[in-house]
Each structure stands twice: as structure tokens, then as C-alpha cells.
Design a protein around this motif. Structure first.
Motif, PDB file in Angstrom:
ATOM      1  N   ASN A 122       0.990  -1.397   0.063  1.00  0.00           N
ATOM      2  CA  ASN A 122       0.105  -0.156   0.208  1.00  0.00           C
ATOM      3  C   ASN A 122       1.032   0.765   0.045  1.00  0.00           C
ATOM      4  O   ASN A 122       0.675   2.283  -0.862  1.00  0.00           O
ATOM      5  N   GLN A 123       1.507   1.138   1.031  1.00  0.00           N
ATOM      6  CA  GLN A 123       2.782   2.492   1.223  1.00  0.00           C
ATOM      7  C   GLN A 123       3.490   2.946  -0.300  1.00  0.00           C
ATOM      8  O   GLN A 123       4.179   3.578  -0.624  1.00  0.00           O
ATOM      9  N   TYR A 124       4.064   1.276  -1.201  1.00  0.00           N
ATOM     10  CA  TYR A 124       4.544   1.247  -2.238  1.00  0.00           C
ATOM     11  C   TYR A 124       3.938   2.135  -3.180  1.00  0.00           C
ATOM     12  O   TYR A 124       3.795   2.751  -3.554  1.00  0.00           O
ATOM     13  N   ALA A 125       2.642   1.341  -3.321  1.00  0.00           N
ATOM     14  CA  ALA A 125       1.465   2.112  -5.150  1.00  0.00           C
ATOM     15  C   ALA A 125       1.644   3.949  -4.604  1.00  0.00           C
ATOM     16  O   ALA A 125       1.163   3.965  -5.620  1.00  0.00           O
ATOM     17  N   LYS A 126       1.495   4.069  -3.193  1.00  0.00           N
ATOM     18  CA  LYS A 126       1.699   5.631  -3.180  1.00  0.00           C
ATOM     19  C   LYS A 126       2.855   6.124  -2.899  1.00  0.00           C
ATOM     20  O   LYS A 126       3.184   7.562  -2.893  1.00  0.00           O
ATOM     21  N   GLY A 127       4.375   5.341  -3.287  1.00  0.00           N
ATOM     22  CA  GLY A 127       5.152   6.294  -3.357  1.00  0.00           C
ATOM     23  C   GLY A 127       5.473   6.607  -2.264  1.00  0.00           C
ATOM     24  O   GLY A 127       6.767   7.529  -1.845  1.00  0.00           O
ATOM     25  N   LEU A 128       5.463   6.383  -0.850  1.00  0.00           N
ATOM     26  CA  LEU A 128       6.123   6.210   0.439  1.00  0.00           C
ATOM     27  C   LEU A 128       7.119   6.123   0.973  1.00  0.00           C
ATOM     28  O   LEU A 128       7.942   5.645   1.473  1.00  0.00           O
ATOM     29  N   ILE A 129       7.345   4.064   0.395  1.00  0.00           N
ATOM     30  CA  ILE A 129       8.384   3.284   0.591  1.00  0.00           C
ATOM     31  C   ILE A 129       9.416   2.759  -0.823  1.00  0.00           C
ATOM     32  O   ILE A 129       8.808   2.807  -1.811  1.00  0.00           O
ATOM     33  N   SER A 130      10.754   2.742  -0.830  1.00  0.00           N
ATOM     34  CA  SER A 130      11.433   2.432  -2.018  1.00  0.00           C
ATOM     35  C   SER A 130      10.651   0.813  -2.302  1.00  0.00           C
ATOM     36  O   SER A 130      10.435   0.142  -1.642  1.00  0.00           O
ATOM     37  N   TYR A 131      11.378  -0.163  -4.158  1.00  0.00           N
ATOM     38  CA  TYR A 131      11.110  -0.636  -4.669  1.00  0.00           C
ATOM     39  C   TYR A 131      11.700  -1.680  -4.093  1.00  0.00           C
ATOM     40  O   TYR A 131      10.946  -2.920  -3.168  1.00  0.00           O
ATOM     41  N   SER A 132      12.936  -1.020  -3.097  1.00  0.00           N
ATOM     42  CA  SER A 132      14.513  -2.262  -2.993  1.00  0.00           C
ATOM     43  C   SER A 132      13.926  -2.057  -1.523  1.00  0.00           C
ATOM     44  O   SER A 132      13.401  -3.767  -0.939  1.00  0.00           O
ATOM     45  N   THR A 133      12.932  -1.313  -0.366  1.00  0.00           N
ATOM     46  CA  THR A 133      12.508  -2.232   1.095  1.00  0.00           C
ATOM     47  C   THR A 133      11.418  -2.825   0.791  1.00  0.00           C
ATOM     48  O   THR A 133      11.306  -3.837   1.245  1.00  0.00           O
ATOM     49  N   LEU A 134      10.018  -2.699  -0.766  1.00  0.00           N
ATOM     50  CA  LEU A 134       9.152  -3.511  -0.634  1.00  0.00           C
ATOM     51  C   LEU A 134       9.898  -5.457  -0.882  1.00  0.00           C
ATOM     52  O   LEU A 134       9.366  -5.792  -0.452  1.00  0.00           O
ATOM     53  N   TYR A 135      10.867  -5.422  -1.884  1.00  0.00           N
ATOM     54  CA  TYR A 135      11.196  -5.894  -2.157  1.00  0.00           C
ATOM     55  C   TYR A 135      12.244  -7.525  -1.220  1.00  0.00           C
ATOM     56  O   TYR A 135      11.835  -8.052  -1.186  1.00  0.00           O
ATOM     57  N   GLU A 136      12.486  -6.680  -0.299  1.00  0.00           N
ATOM     58  CA  GLU A 136      12.511  -6.819   1.222  1.00  0.00           C
ATOM     59  C   GLU A 136      12.322  -8.210   1.842  1.00  0.00           C
ATOM     60  O   GLU A 136      12.491  -8.988   2.394  1.00  0.00           O
ATOM     61  N   LEU A 137      10.370  -7.189   2.300  1.00  0.00           N
ATOM     62  CA  LEU A 137       9.592  -7.711   2.907  1.00  0.00           C
ATOM     63  C   LEU A 137       9.208  -8.606   2.250  1.00  0.00           C
ATOM     64  O   LEU A 137       8.345  -9.865   2.312  1.00  0.00           O
ATOM     65  N   GLU A 138       8.720  -8.713   0.195  1.00  0.00           N
ATOM     66  CA  GLU A 138       9.132  -9.868  -0.255  1.00  0.00           C
ATOM     67  C   GLU A 138       9.123 -10.811  -0.014  1.00  0.00           C
ATOM     68  O   GLU A 138       8.253 -12.069   0.360  1.00  0.00           O
ATOM     69  N   LEU A 139      10.426 -11.145   0.030  1.00  0.00           N
ATOM     70  CA  LEU A 139      11.205 -12.130   0.366  1.00  0.00           C
ATOM     71  C   LEU A 139      11.440 -11.989   2.028  1.00  0.00           C
ATOM     72  O   LEU A 139      10.953 -13.875   1.248  1.00  0.00           O
ATOM     73  N   LYS A 140      11.525 -11.357   2.079  1.00  0.00           N
ATOM     74  CA  LYS A 140      11.500 -12.083   4.088  1.00  0.00           C
ATOM     75  C   LYS A 140       9.245 -13.529   4.015  1.00  0.00           C
ATOM     76  O   LYS A 140       9.911 -14.260   4.597  1.00  0.00           O
ATOM     77  N   ALA A 141       8.517 -12.374   3.491  1.00  0.00           N
ATOM     78  CA  ALA A 141       7.769 -12.914   3.324  1.00  0.00           C
ATOM     79  C   ALA A 141       7.347 -14.470   2.459  1.00  0.00           C
ATOM     80  O   ALA A 141       6.865 -15.788   3.275  1.00  0.00           O
ATOM     81  N   THR A 142       8.239 -14.176   1.430  1.00  0.00           N
ATOM     82  CA  THR A 142       8.944 -15.533   1.105  1.00  0.00           C
ATOM     83  C   THR A 142       8.876 -17.200   2.019  1.00  0.00           C
ATOM     84  O   THR A 142       8.899 -18.039   1.828  1.00  0.00           O
ATOM     85  N   GLU A 143      10.238 -16.450   2.495  1.00  0.00           N
ATOM     86  CA  GLU A 143      10.793 -17.674   3.853  1.00  0.00           C
ATOM     87  C   GLU A 143       9.826 -18.016   4.485  1.00  0.00           C
ATOM     88  O   GLU A 143       9.539 -18.893   4.693  1.00  0.00           O
ATOM     89  N   GLU A 144       8.538 -17.162   4.676  1.00  0.00           N
ATOM     90  CA  GLU A 144       7.890 -17.563   5.653  1.00  0.00           C
ATOM     91  C   GLU A 144       6.829 -18.533   5.485  1.00  0.00           C
ATOM     92  O   GLU A 144       6.612 -18.938   5.850  1.00  0.00           O
ATOM     93  N   VAL A 145       6.572 -18.376   4.290  1.00  0.00           N
ATOM     94  CA  VAL A 145       5.418 -19.301   3.343  1.00  0.00           C
ATOM     95  C   VAL A 145       6.472 -20.671   3.089  1.00  0.00           C
ATOM     96  O   VAL A 145       5.707 -21.439   3.543  1.00  0.00           O
ATOM     97  N   ILE A 146       7.245 -20.343   3.033  1.00  0.00           N
ATOM     98  CA  ILE A 146       8.397 -21.520   2.554  1.00  0.00           C
ATOM     99  C   ILE A 146       8.479 -22.242   4.067  1.00  0.00           C
ATOM    100  O   ILE A 146       8.110 -23.801   3.866  1.00  0.00           O
ATOM    101  N   LYS A 147       8.569 -21.928   5.039  1.00  0.00           N
ATOM    102  CA  LYS A 147       9.096 -22.669   6.807  1.00  0.00           C
ATOM    103  C   LYS A 147       7.456 -23.415   6.677  1.00  0.00           C
ATOM    104  O   LYS A 147       7.803 -24.005   7.312  1.00  0.00           O
TER     105      LYS A 147
END
Lengths: 325, 342
Positions: B28-53
Motif C-alpha cells: 500500500n505504501q509503495y503504491a503511494k510512493g512512500l517507500i522504495s521498491y527495494s524496501t518492498l522487495y526485501e519484505l517480499e523475500l521475508k514473506a516468501t521465507e515465511e511461506v516456505i517455512k
């Protein structure tokens, strides 16, 4: 020629305009605003979409069905005998509706669209507002019938309930009543039953009675359309190009709701293209018997594109009118 | 000849998992331009790790990466291809809206779309991860088309692109590739276009191919769909049992293909009991051979909460384990072997 729309209009605009209704419904679902607050937003948005239609040049408008989640459950939840069930795909769209489940005798219990129509007509001032309902045959086809277990009985029960609503609309001097019946195109073998249902509406409604179809072909019913006891028949000429074959022998006793602007694709038609299509129909159908409209409701488009489509539609009609002078 | 060995009644899931709250917020924040893509990407990786786990802890056999980076299954591809733009909001039902892609020019793939996330997910586990793609017909059907002359042209163009993407996933090590085509049953009159596109999408592929098709009436197209060039069909046997089983009874199911049987309702909050799920698996055993069946939920789990998804998958795996025991007692091997061309 009358410029009109089919039924719904996109409920929320895109930035920079605020998605007011989406927020209000969300807040209501979370218990943060009251039913009265939400109703106020429904009214505001209805006023906006009425103004938008009029400013685009639409001459016969609707209330945009802003309060409707979908064509079935808005009616179903106000009738006795019906529960609202799970999500089902609405024809071939990537859009879903909640399925009415018929669990008892269907009975009219409270006004369905009467108040919506009255308010919309008041806000629209001198522009006529159509009253729009989903027709009994389509309601029957899109319901899960756990009570009548018979399509004929079910569609007659829906008819009986809707007739009560139409009586009120007649009393309130509604001039245009439209029933949407896309389902009949998929089951042309049910046309005798379909005629029976519509005779009931004809008996009590003295204004212009319309049936609108969309998404599919009416060719299998080509020779029987003249039997419809109605005034206007809406046909989608975008989804099925073969429907153009209907122009030549279109029944003289009916007006045509000529659905020529693609309400399911963003590609914009030019006023010239629209004018050409209108001239094509005028070869066979008199000007007085033509309603020019999009191929179906406009909610399949983003709001701004829906508006541009309507604008070009009315520009196209104006080109034809200008040509004639 | 290659051979893939799996426990009998392998468990898997259809593709998506719910996004954790921090990721929803970040998107949501990324869509509004409040955070950078790399910040979002880091969180996508974190969430992916949790899904795999989560899947490893539950004991699923064939994992998915969870689609933490995807909003909508069609729009995600459109966002990453040239020739598309994204429209304003369109309502899908109730108070739900989505941004529908618009084709405005020739479609081109300038880089692999799904490979990096696949590689990342596969690096976290020894279990196989499915490569997840959306089929050309579905991407076309769920987009506005302002550029191609007709739908067939659009589908065939997308089919080549999905094929390139699938070949890249194989190169990156994918043993299982799933190409979803949920839009196919909605236009029975276009089944030939869908079929032609699907064939192109799968040409020269050597992995175990799966297609998931849902939300529809298969009756008019069953005999066509069943001949799609895949090893496995993944169908929603929970919500559509009353339509699917009669079809299988009437027309049969190819002996050389596998079926992933949906045994979990993904649209309900209710956690099905182990007994209920076992009954659904046993129902499937009346129609398919035990070594033909994989078990999974009806559809992607993204609309459930994290806790619901986890609880549903846990009960599913428990149910499968109990049925496995019974099958082994009846003399079935504890393992199935899938023979693949080299």
C-alpha cells in the motif's frame, strides 16, 4: 433517437478523485460508520453519476445502480423466500455475483427500487430516469432453487413478486421500465414461458416497457422477437457481431436498444464510427424507434473511460442528427 | 528417462498464500510512493521465507513460493511486459476492485519475470518448488485489448512469451511448472483459441506440467480440456464436486494423467476437520487410482488469513497421512514414481 445507457455505472472514480463509496462501505463493514452515514454516501454518489450521465449527453438515464452489489442479490435480499449465497461468475465476465438461494415461497415484502427511482428522478429534474430491474427469467436462471425445483414455477414466482413492485412503479408514474434478461439468449427453447411472464408485466405497466439482453446472440430467436409484448428490445451488437443480421427484419412493433459502444473494452470508439453504425441501423429502422446505448452496463470499465465512451456515443448521435438537418 | 519419486498422495497447494499484514501495508505504501521498491522487495523475500517455512513445517511435499510479489495473477504478468498499461479500478464483486491490464502495443518480454523469485524460493528448501505461470488465454481474457486485431492474435503472442518464461524456469531448475488457465471455461466458443495458445506455451518443455482451471462449467469443453498437453489437471473438487465427478464418470479421465484433487474450500473461513477432508480424498479414490492423485486446496489461499491458511493446510496433510497409512495397509507402495522424458 434517444441516447441512453443500459443499467449500471462505475461506482468509484480514480485518482485524483476520491473512492468515496469504497471507503464508506469498508468503514460500514468495520462498524465505523452507521447505516445512515452509508446511505448518505450512496445518495451523494448517485447524484454524481446522474450528473455525469447528463453532462455526457445521455437523454434517458439510470440511477447507475450505485446501491446494487450485483443484479441478483439486490433484488433477492428484499424478497421473502430467498437467502443470499456464495460467489458465482457472472456470465463470461471476470465479475462475480452472490447467488440467491430459494428456500421458500418467493414473496414481495417491501419496495425494491421504488425509493431509489423516486430520488433519482427528483435529482435528474427534467431528464427521464429509467426504472431498471433484473427480469424474472434471468433471476430464476441465476438462482439456486431448493424450493420449487422447477424453472417454470420459479420464474413465475419471481414474476409474481416483481409484478407487485411494478404496480408501485406504475402508480408513481414511471414512464420507462426496463427488465434485464440476458439469460433468455442462452435458452431460446424457453421462449414460450418467457412470453407468458412478460404478459403479466404488460397487463399492469402502461409506460414504455423494455427488455435488455447483452453478452450473447439473439439470432436463434430471430423469428419470434415480434411476439414480445413490450416496446423496446435491447441487443448487444458488440459481443456478438452476428446480431447485425437482426437489423434487416427487426420487428416493426418494437423499438431497438442499439448496443454499439463496447462497455467491456477500454478501446474508445470515435464519434464517426458510432455515426456510421447508427446510419447502418437507420436503413432498416426509423429514427423514432431507435435507442442508442452501450452494449451493456458500464461497470466493466474504469469510471473515466466509461464517461469518455458516453461522450463519444452522444457525439456520434449528434453527428447523425446534424447530417440530417 | 528421469524419475520423480514422491510419497503416495503427494500434497501441494495451488499457488498463492495470504500476504502477511506487514507486506500488505508495504504494498500500500509503495503504491503511494512512500517507500522504495527495494524496501518492498526485501519484505517480499521475508514473506516468501515465511511461506516456505510454513509449508515445510506442515510437511507439504511440493511447495509453492506463495506469490508474495504478485497482486493479481494476470495483472502481475502485464505489469512486467512491454505493451501493457494498467487501467483504473474495475469492480470484481461486492466492494472489491482490481486494476485491469490494457494492451496498448506489441507485447514483448524484455527479461524473465518469475525466475528470480523461483530461484530464491528453491534455494530455501530441498523440496521441489513449482514454477507458477498464468496461461496466455487467461491473461488475454482478463485484459482490455486496444491493440491486437482480435483475441486469437493476442493469445498467440502471449503464448510465445509464456513459453519463453517456462523454458527459463526449467533452466533455473524447475521440475514442476504450473500454467493456470481459470478463464478457459468462461468462453466455451473460444476453446480452440485457448487450446492453440496452451500448446504453444508448453512446446519443448520437459518438466512435469500442471494446469489449474477453476470457477466454471466444464461440461461443454471437457473433452477438449482433458487433452491439453499437461501431466496433471488441478481442479476444484470441493466446490465443484457435483459437476466434476459426473463428468469423470461419464467421459472418464486419461489413465496416463495425474489429478490434483482440491479438498479444501478456499472461500470459507471454516477450517475443515481431518475427517471431512479424509472423506473428500476417499471420494476421489472412487474415481482415480491412488497413484494418480495429488491432494491440494481448491484454489489459491490468498483470500484467507495466514492462520486460516495454515490450519487448513495442516488438517489437509494430517488427513492425507491417515489415508496413506490405510493405503499402505491395503498393499499400496508408500511411494509413487513419475517417469519423465530426459
Amino acid at each position: 433517437m434517444i441516447i441512453t445507457v443500459v443499467d449500471h455505472y462505475p461506482k468509484i472514480p480514480n485518482p485524483p478523485r476520491e473512492p468515496k463509496l469504497r471507503r464508506a462501505i469498508h468503514a460500514y463493514d468495520q462498524g465505523k460508520i452507521t447505516k445512515e452515514d452509508l446511505d448518505r454516501v450512496f445518495d451523494e454518489v448517485t447524484k454524481e453519476v446522474i450528473e455525469e450521465q447528463i453532462s455526457a449527453g445521455i437523454e434517458l438515464i439510470t440511477d447507475g445502480q450505485i446501491r446494487w452489489e450485483d443484479g441478483q442479490s439486490y433484488i433477492g435480499k428484499k424478497l421473502d423466500g430467498i437467502e443470499i449465497g456464495g460467489l458465482f461468475r457472472y456470465f463470461d465476465n471476470n465479475t462475480y455475483y452472490r447467488q440467491p438461494i430459494v428456500i421458500g415461497e418467493i414473496r414481495w415484502k417491501e419496495p425494491i427500487i421504488l425509493e431509489d427511482w423516486k430520488k433519482a428522478q427528483e435529482w435528474a429534474k427534467d431528464k427521464p430516469v429509467k426504472a431498471v430491474l433484473t427480469g424474472p427469467y434471468t433471476l430464476a436462471r441465476l438462482s439456486r432453487d431448493e424450493y420449487y425445483k422447477d424453472l417454470e414455477k420459479l420464474s413465475k414466482a419471481y414474476t409474481k413478486a416483481l409484478v407487485e413492485e411494478v404496480k408501485l412503479l406504475e402508480e408513481s408514474k414511471v414512464n420507462y421500465l426496463q427488465l434485464n434478461e440476458p439469460s433468455i439468449q442462452y435458452y431460446p427453447e424457453d421462449f414460450d414461458l418467457f412470453l407468458e411472464l412478460y404478459k403479466e408485466f404488460r397487463k399492469i405497466f402502461s409506460g414504455k416497457l423494455a427488455i435488455y439482453t447483452y453478452f450473447h446472440s439473439l439470432i436463434p430467436l430471430k423469428n419470434r422477437l415480434k411476439e414480445l409484448p413490450i416496446d423496446i428490445l435491447g441487443i448487444d451488437f458488440v459481443s456478438k457481431k452476428e446480431n447485425f443480421e437482426l437489423l434487416k427484419e427487426f420487428p416493426k412493433n418494437l423499438s431497438l436498444g442499439y448496443g454499439i459502444v463496447d462497455a467491456r473494452n477500454t478501446k474508445l470508439e470515435t464519434p464517426e464510427q458510432i455515426a456510421d453504425l447508427i446510419k447502418r441501423a437507420l436503413n432498416y429502422i426509423s429514427e423514432d424507434n431507435l435507442y442508442i446505448n452501450p452494449s451493456c452496463g458500464l461497470e466493466y470499465l474504469p469510471r473515466e473511460r466509461a464517461y469518455e465512451k458516453l461522450l463519444n456515443l452522444s457525439l456520434g448521435v449528434k453527428l447523425v442528427r446534424g447530417d440530417k438537418k | 528417462m528421469r524419475e520423480i519419486k514422491l510419497p503416495i498422495l503427494p500434497t501441494t497447494s495451488v499457488g498463492s498464500f495470504p500476504k502477511p499484514d506487514y507486506l500488505l501495508k508495504a504494498r500500500n505504501q509503495y503504491a503511494k510512493g512512500l517507500i522504495s521498491y527495494s524496501t518492498l522487495y526485501e519484505l517480499e523475500l521475508k514473506a516468501t521465507e515465511e511461506v516456505i517455512k510454513m509449508q515445510e513445517e506442515i510437511g507439504v511435499d511440493i511447495l509453492v513460493h506463495g506469490e508474495m510479489e504478485r497482486g493479481d495473477m494476470a495483472t502481475y504478468f502485464a505489469e512486467n511486459l512491454e505493451g501493457f498499461t494498467i487501467s483504473g479500478l474495475v469492480r470484481s464483486y461486492g466492494n472489491r476492485y482490481y486494476k485491469k491490464p490494457i494492451v496498448i502495443g506489441k507485447i514483448r518480454r524484455t527479461k524473465p519475470i518469475t525466475v528470480d523469485m523461483f530461484k530464491f524460493a528453491q534455494s530455501l528448501t530441498k523440496k521441489p518448488i513449482k514454477g507458477m505461470l498464468t496461461g496466455p488465454y487467461t491473461i488475454a481474457d482478463w485484459s482490455f485489448n486496444e491493440y491486437y486485431e482480435n483475441k486469437r492474435d493476442l493469445v498467440l503472442e502471449l503464448a510465445e512469451i509464456i513459453n519463453q518464461e517456462a523454458l527459463d524456469l526449467e533452466k533455473a531448475g524447475a521440475l514442476f511448472i504450473q500454467i493456470d488457465e481459470p478463464a478457459v471455461p468462461t468462453h466455451p466458443e473460444e476453446i480452440n483459441i485457448a487450446k492453440e495458445g496452451f500448446k504453444i506455451s508448453t512446446k519443448n518443455l520437459k518438466s512435469f506440467l500442471i494446469t489449474h482451471i477453476c470457477y466454471g462449467d466444464f461440461r461443454p469443453i471437457w473433452n477438449e480440456v482433458i487433452n491439453f498437453p499437461v501431466h496433471q489437471f488441478d481442479l476444484e473438487f470441493t466446490n465443484n464436486a457435483d459437476k466434476l465427478y459426473p463428468l469423470i464418470e461419464k467421459y472418464g479421465f486419461p489413465k496416463d494423467k495425474y489429478i490434483a484433487v482440491g479438498v479444501i474450500d478456499v472461500h470459507s473461513h471454516r477450517i475443515e476437520s481431518v475427517e471431512e477432508i479424509k472423506a473428500r480424498i476417499k471420494e476421489a479414490l472412487k474415481y482415480f487410482k491412488p497413484d494418480q492423485i495429488f491432494v491440494d486446496p481448491d484454489c489459491g489461499l490468498k483470500t484467507r488469513t495466514w492462520e486460516e491458511a495454515k490450519a487448513k493446510m495442516e488438517n489437509m496433510v494430517k488427513a492425507v497421512n491417515e489415508v496413506r497409512e490405510e493405503l499402505i495397509k491395503e498393499g499400496y507402495s508408500s511411494e509413487i514414481k513419475i517417469k519423465m522424458e530426459a
